[in-house]
Design an enzyme around this catalytic site. Structure first.
Site, PDB file in Angstrom:
ATOM      1  N   ALA A  61       0.851  -1.194   0.000  1.00 13.41           N
ATOM      2  CA  ALA A  61       0.000   0.000   0.000  1.00 13.41           C
ATOM      3  C   ALA A  61       0.886   1.243   0.000  1.00 13.41           C
ATOM      4  CB  ALA A  61      -0.878  -0.023   1.245  1.00 13.41           C
ATOM      5  N   GLY A 100       0.824  -5.151   1.118  1.00 12.74           N
ATOM      6  CA  GLY A 100      -0.275  -5.295   0.156  1.00 12.74           C
ATOM      7  C   GLY A 100       0.193  -5.942  -1.141  1.00 12.74           C
ATOM      8  N   GLU A 103       0.026  -9.511  -0.471  1.00 15.44           N
ATOM      9  CA  GLU A 103      -1.398  -9.872  -0.344  1.00 15.44           C
ATOM     10  C   GLU A 103      -2.059  -9.956  -1.720  1.00 15.44           C
ATOM     11  OE1 GLU A 103      -1.836  -6.692   2.740  1.00 15.44           O
ATOM     12  OE2 GLU A 103      -3.181  -8.180   3.608  1.00 15.44           O
ATOM     13  N   GLU A 123       3.701  -4.982   7.578  1.00  8.98           N
ATOM     14  CA  GLU A 123       2.759  -3.977   8.097  1.00  8.98           C
ATOM     15  C   GLU A 123       2.941  -3.714   9.585  1.00  8.98           C
ATOM     16  OE1 GLU A 123       2.072  -6.320   5.967  1.00  8.98           O
ATOM     17  OE2 GLU A 123       0.558  -5.716   4.510  1.00  8.98           O
TER      18      GLU A 123
HETATM   19  C1  LIG Z   1     -13.148   1.787  10.433  1.00  6.89           C
HETATM   20  C2  LIG Z   1     -11.939   2.216   9.649  1.00  6.89           C
HETATM   21  C3  LIG Z   1     -11.339   1.024   9.060  1.00  6.89           C
HETATM   22  C4  LIG Z   1     -10.141   1.414   8.262  1.00  6.89           C
HETATM   23  C5  LIG Z   1      -9.605   0.185   7.727  1.00  6.89           C
HETATM   24  C6  LIG Z   1      -9.046   0.435   6.384  1.00  6.89           C
HETATM   25  C7  LIG Z   1      -8.804  -0.874   5.713  1.00  6.89           C
HETATM   26  C8  LIG Z   1      -7.768  -0.654   4.683  1.00  6.89           C
HETATM   27  C9  LIG Z   1      -7.410  -1.940   4.066  1.00  6.89           C
HETATM   28  C10 LIG Z   1      -6.118  -1.705   3.371  1.00  6.89           C
HETATM   29  C11 LIG Z   1      -5.171  -2.682   3.839  1.00  6.89           C
HETATM   30  C12 LIG Z   1      -3.833  -2.355   3.395  1.00  6.89           C
HETATM   31  C13 LIG Z   1      -2.942  -3.420   3.859  1.00  6.89           C
HETATM   32  C14 LIG Z   1      -1.596  -3.206   3.297  1.00  6.89           C
HETATM   33  C15 LIG Z   1      -0.738  -2.451   3.950  1.00  6.89           C
HETATM   34  C16 LIG Z   1       0.602  -2.223   3.372  1.00  6.89           C
HETATM   35  O1  LIG Z   1       0.963  -2.699   2.342  1.00  6.89           O
HETATM   36  S1  LIG Z   1       1.613  -1.219   4.250  1.00  6.89           S
HETATM   37  C17 LIG Z   1       3.076  -1.130   3.257  1.00  6.89           C
HETATM   38  C18 LIG Z   1       3.862  -2.377   3.356  1.00  6.89           C
HETATM   39  N1  LIG Z   1       5.106  -2.205   2.650  1.00  6.89           N
HETATM   40  C19 LIG Z   1       6.214  -1.866   3.243  1.00  6.89           C
HETATM   41  O2  LIG Z   1       6.276  -1.719   4.440  1.00  6.89           O
HETATM   42  C20 LIG Z   1       7.406  -1.657   2.368  1.00  6.89           C
HETATM   43  C21 LIG Z   1       8.049  -0.356   2.710  1.00  6.89           C
HETATM   44  N2  LIG Z   1       9.213  -0.101   1.888  1.00  6.89           N
HETATM   45  C22 LIG Z   1      10.395  -0.672   2.124  1.00  6.89           C
HETATM   46  O3  LIG Z   1      10.601  -1.473   2.997  1.00  6.89           O
HETATM   47  C23 LIG Z   1      11.516  -0.224   1.246  1.00  6.89           C
HETATM   48  O4  LIG Z   1      11.210   1.047   0.768  1.00  6.89           O
HETATM   49  C24 LIG Z   1      11.780  -1.169   0.064  1.00  6.89           C
HETATM   50  C25 LIG Z   1      10.530  -1.401  -0.730  1.00  6.89           C
HETATM   51  C26 LIG Z   1      12.339  -2.495   0.588  1.00  6.89           C
HETATM   52  C27 LIG Z   1      12.836  -0.519  -0.871  1.00  6.89           C
HETATM   53  O5  LIG Z   1      13.985  -0.190  -0.114  1.00  6.89           O
HETATM   54  P1  LIG Z   1      15.153   0.710  -0.753  1.00  6.89           P
HETATM   55  O6  LIG Z   1      15.516   0.177  -2.046  1.00  6.89           O
HETATM   56  O7  LIG Z   1      16.201   0.830   0.302  1.00  6.89           O
HETATM   57  O8  LIG Z   1      14.515   2.124  -1.042  1.00  6.89           O
HETATM   58  P2  LIG Z   1      13.851   3.166  -0.058  1.00  6.89           P
HETATM   59  O9  LIG Z   1      14.724   4.343   0.057  1.00  6.89           O
HETATM   60  O10 LIG Z   1      13.417   2.520   1.201  1.00  6.89           O
HETATM   61  O11 LIG Z   1      12.500   3.539  -0.836  1.00  6.89           O
HETATM   62  C28 LIG Z   1      12.557   4.263  -2.068  1.00  6.89           C
HETATM   63  C29 LIG Z   1      11.447   5.274  -2.072  1.00  6.89           C
HETATM   64  O12 LIG Z   1      10.201   4.580  -2.112  1.00  6.89           O
HETATM   65  C30 LIG Z   1       9.357   5.030  -1.056  1.00  6.89           C
HETATM   66  N3  LIG Z   1       8.514   3.905  -0.644  1.00  6.89           N
HETATM   67  C31 LIG Z   1       8.906   2.655  -0.419  1.00  6.89           C
HETATM   68  N4  LIG Z   1       7.855   1.878  -0.109  1.00  6.89           N
HETATM   69  C32 LIG Z   1       6.767   2.672  -0.133  1.00  6.89           C
HETATM   70  C33 LIG Z   1       5.372   2.447   0.111  1.00  6.89           C
HETATM   71  N5  LIG Z   1       4.876   1.245   0.409  1.00  6.89           N
HETATM   72  N6  LIG Z   1       4.557   3.499   0.014  1.00  6.89           N
HETATM   73  C34 LIG Z   1       5.010   4.740  -0.322  1.00  6.89           C
HETATM   74  N7  LIG Z   1       6.330   5.010  -0.570  1.00  6.89           N
HETATM   75  C35 LIG Z   1       7.177   3.984  -0.472  1.00  6.89           C
HETATM   76  C36 LIG Z   1      10.323   5.469   0.024  1.00  6.89           C
HETATM   77  O13 LIG Z   1       9.699   6.377   0.903  1.00  6.89           O
HETATM   78  C37 LIG Z   1      11.418   6.118  -0.808  1.00  6.89           C
HETATM   79  O14 LIG Z   1      10.935   7.400  -1.148  1.00  6.89           O
HETATM   80  P3  LIG Z   1      11.951   8.623  -1.293  1.00  6.89           P
HETATM   81  O15 LIG Z   1      12.668   8.728   0.027  1.00  6.89           O
HETATM   82  O16 LIG Z   1      11.061   9.793  -1.566  1.00  6.89           O
HETATM   83  O17 LIG Z   1      12.871   8.264  -2.403  1.00  6.89           O
END
Ligand SMILES: CCCCCCCCCCCCC/C=C/C(=O)SCCNC(=O)CCNC(=O)[C@H](O)C(C)(C)COP(=O)(O)OP(=O)(O)OC[C@H]1O[C@@H](n2cnc3c(N)ncnc32)[C@H](O)[C@@H]1OP(=O)(O)O
Length: 719
Positions: A61, A100, A103, A123
């Site tokens: 997500a 996500g 998932e 997450e």
């Molecule tokens: C009653 C109310 C009820 C409300 C209920 C709502 C229900 C909603 C249902 C929805 C359910 C959703 C469930 C899912 C949830 C998720 O998926 S949460 C996200 C899970 N993913 C992660 O945690 C991955 C996070 N990212 C990383 O670990 C790393 O970034 C990487 C992917 C391993 C890459 O690493 P690396 O190569 O070292 O690069 P980085 O510098 O870390 O990242 C590069 C840029 O990318 C941005 N980024 C990375 N991941 C995300 C992301 N998931 N979303 C947005 N942005 C992301 C990161 O910030 C970097 O950005 P910049 O610094 O600007 O370059």
């Protein structure tokens, strides 16, 4: 945001396009929903392959969207539509499938991964749970124990492990999209029901209650006070006990509670703060993206005490050749044995060969002549460090960078004895240096952009979170720690016990209370620092030491303790009692109670009952107050830098975001009001006097933490 192509006649290829990690933003979800529907409705299409562009399947997500109102198609029905569709869908996983993203792949009927791909449900590290069906589908696929472990830790796994666990069907070294298309063609016409994970039951498990009780106890122990791991266990339990649809309801309910919690906000703040601190900048315009780091291939480390050994290990593990120098043969042998042991144990754990060929040991600085960079880790004594740097200046090539691992001494003074002040920076590691993730890169007033860039990038190479900080006594971390530690001992004077203070801080979320930390690291260390900074000296009355020194309240309790030989775990006695010297299990010591009572009587300090709230407020608000002062003085670029120093270097509970984020979350007016109150009560404790920046921020209506920088008087930034 999702491209559609028909290929091989009957395959629809859907490609997620949202660089850099193809996060599932609302536009991507819309793209997937539309293209999947198109594929399912196209009679020419017999199977679908889902992949991500630029070698990344999907990073999950879009975390930035969590702070905004929900828009666009929801993830859960989108994944459900893929799973329920009557055409086989194969996920082609390259790079990452996280959160996500995994998932989404679990909603597909088949999964093919590249050998270098990584997968996981992280997450929990963002204060959430895998609420797009992850807590319900994964246990049905892998069984409860594996799902519990992966979901509560957020651990990333390799493609090989995923294959072993049954999470992917095939791993390839070649082109993953080609392999997925091949699989898609081969499964056309096969029944899809056994591939729809939501329709399966979780594999039977004996002693279900015992498994969940053990899992719950483990997450509570491991992440004290954190809500998400607990919610993850509850959600997986729903998968074991309820039909899928009811399990999904429970997942949503638990996610709702987490999403609206301060902990999720704090953890998501930490995610972005960790990335923000790598984007350093100096007042002269030099910054992370316009300053080229040097390529460091060889390094020298001087001093093989605890710090030096950890630094050698960190460098070697990053693939850098190291010359490790000690002045005495005995110390050198001891260092060699320790370093070799750490590297061998680490290699054994990872099933690889220890890179011992990268280290050489020497007894003379002359051996450092040709290295690219030297890190000095000798005793914390300015005169000694100056001698070492003057010698290095003579011995090393003109171009060698010279770094000091001082934990608080003036880096510019050290640089002043060299012939190359622009090539001198501080690299402040935290003990044990091969374990702790924090590196403070101390930018002296004369440190060049190239030197700062090199130290920052070297830290990253060693797997550290590098934070650029200014050159002031104690830099950021130890400077702030002083007010926190002072408050804790003042509380003892006023009536608290070490275990009461520690318990309140541990309840707050610290892994260890301040007195246990003191015992662990050795109380004699601070004693020595206080002696060298003139707080203890010949003019202090040994039988009735003064409680005012250098114009402010001073608590002599730690000195009196050290004089009794109570130096902490190493002597078997400190603030607590241990079974023996080197013992680890802290027990309250009645002798300490008597010692504190005698002390209060001797000084006429009335003992009062101190609440848990007061303990936390005085320690934590004093810490944050010094943080505001650090910002005001230009010693850290922003609140994120301070928070990452505390999260990665000082055991600050990540789910509280860091001291500055915590202050923002409590509410700046409340923090100001409490500090004003405590300062009125204790006018001889200057660090309780609210900082001017805090007042300004409150005056400006307490803007969000991301805007604080605008209120800092940055004209005198030292960074
Ligand atoms: C009653 C109310 C009820 C409300 C209920 C709502 C229900 C909603 C249902 C929805 C359910 C959703 C469930 C899912 C949830 C998720 O998926 S949460 C996200 C899970 N993913 C992660 O945690 C991955 C996070 N990212 C990383 O670990 C790393 O970034 C990487 C992917 C391993 C890459 O690493 P690396 O190569 O070292 O690069 P980085 O510098 O870390 O990242 C590069 C840029 O990318 C941005 N980024 C990375 N991941 C995300 C992301 N998931 N979303 C947005 N942005 C992301 C990161 O910030 C970097 O950005 P910049 O610094 O600007 O370059």
């Amino acid at each position: 945001m999702a491209q559609y192509a028909r290929t091989k006649g009957s395959i629809a290829l859907i490609t997620l396009t949202n660089p850099p990690v193809n996060a599932l933003s609302s536009a991507v979800r819309k793209g997937i929903t539309e293209t999947v529907s198109r594929a399912l409705n196209d009679t020419q299409v017999k199977a679908v392959v889902l992949c991500g562009e630029n070698g990344q399947f999907c990073g999950g997500a879009d975390i930035k969207e969590f702070a905004k109102p929900m828009s666009g198609p929801a993830l859960v029905p989108m994944i459900h539509a893929i799973e329920a569709g009557e055409k086989p869908v194969v996920a082609a996983i390259e790079g990452i499938a996280l959160g996500g993203g995994l998932e989404l792949a679990l909603g597909c009927h088949y999964r093919v991964a590249h050998a270098k791909a990584r997968m996981g449900l992280p997450e929990v590290t963002l204060g959430l749970l895998p609420a797009a069906g992850g807590t319900q589908r994964l246990p049905r696929l892998t069984g409860i124990p594996t799902a519990l472990e992966l979901i509560t830790t957020g651990r990333h796994i390799t493609a090989q492990e995923a294959l072993k666990l049954g999470i992917v069907d095939k791993v390839t070294d070649g082109n993953v999209v080609d392999a997925a298309m091949e699989m898609a063609l081969s499964v056309i016409g096969r029944p899809l029901s056994p591939r729809r994970l939501s329709t399966l039951s979780t594999p039977p498990l004996a002693n279900l209650d015992g498994v969940f009780e053990a899992a719950m106890a483990q997450v509570k122990r491991r992440s004290r006070g954190a809500m998400a791991p607990v919610a993850c266990v509850k959600a997986v339990r729903a998968a074991a006990e309820l039909p899928y649809s009811q399990g999904m309801k429970r997942e949503l309910e638990l996610m709702g509670t987490l999403m609206s919690s301060g902990q999720a906000k704090a953890l998501q703040y930490c995610f972005f703060a960790q990335r923000a601190v790598g984007k350093w900048s100096l007042p002269n315009g030099a910054q992370w993206n316009n300053s080229r780091p040097r390529d460091i291939r060889t390094a020298g480390v001087i001093g093989l005490g605890t710090m030096g050994r950890g630094i050698v290990v960190s460098l070697v593990k990053a693939g850098i050749s190291v010359v490790a120098v000690e002045m005495e043969e005995k110390q050198l042998d001891l260092g060699r044995k320790e370093v070799t042991g750490i590297l061998e144990r680490d290699a054994k754990r990872r099933g690889v060969t220890a890179p011992l060929h990268l280290i050489s040991f020497a007894l003379s600085l002359q051996s450092l002549r040709g290295v690219d960079l030297v890190i000095e880790a000798v005793f914390e004594d300015m005169e000694l460090k100056k001698r070492v740097f003057a010698d290095l200046s003579r011995v090393c090539n003109q171009n060698t960078m010279l770094c000091t691992n001082t934990s608080g001494l003036d880096v510019d003074q050290i640089a002043s004895v060299t012939d190359r002040p622009p090539l001198v920076v501080g690299m402040h590691f935290f003990a044990p240096a091969h374990v702790m993730k924090l590196l403070e890169v101390v930018c002296g007033p004369r440190s060049s952009a190239e030197a700062v860039a090199t130290a920052m990038s070297l830290g990253k190479r060693m797997g550290k979170v590098s934070v650029a900080v200014g050159n002031c006594p104690g830099f950021v971390g130890n400077r702030m720690l002083k007010s926190y530690m002072d408050e804790s001992v003042f509380l003892l004077e006023e009536g608290a016990s070490p275990e009461q203070v520690d318990q309140a801080l541990e309840e707050f979320g610290f892994a260890l209370g301040i007195f246990k930390v003191g015992d662990l690291s050795g109380l004699d260390v601070g004693w020595r620092v206080r002696k060298s900074s003139g707080l203890i000296g010949p003019d202090v009355n040994p039988t009735f030491p003064s409680r005012v020194r250098q114009g402010r309240r001073y608590c002599p309790l730690p000195d009196l303790l050290c004089e009794q030989g109570r130096w902490g775990q190493k002597t078997g006695r400190g603030w607590y009692l241990y079974d023996s010297a080197g013992g680890r299990v802290a027990r309250p010591d009645p002798e300490i109670q008597r010692f504190l009572q005698d002390y209060r009587l001797r000084y006429g300090i009335p003992s009062r009952r101190i609440s848990e709230q007061e303990v936390v407020e005085r320690c934590v608000f004093a810490l944050a107050n010094e943080g505001f002062q650090v910002l005001e003085d230009g010693m850290a670029a922003g609140p994120e830098d301070i928070d990452m120093v505390y999260v990665f270097g000082y055991g600050w509970p990540r789910h509280r975001g860091g001291p500055m984020f915590h202050a923002a979350q409590v509410g700046l007016p409340r923090v100001l009001q409490r500090l004003e109150f405590y300062y009125r009560e204790n006018p001889d404790i200057p660090h309780l006097q609210p900082s001017a920046l805090l007042r300004r921020l409150v005056g400006a209506g307490s803007p969000p933490i991301q805007q604080w920088k605008q209120y800092i008087r940055s004209t005198h930034s030292q960074l």
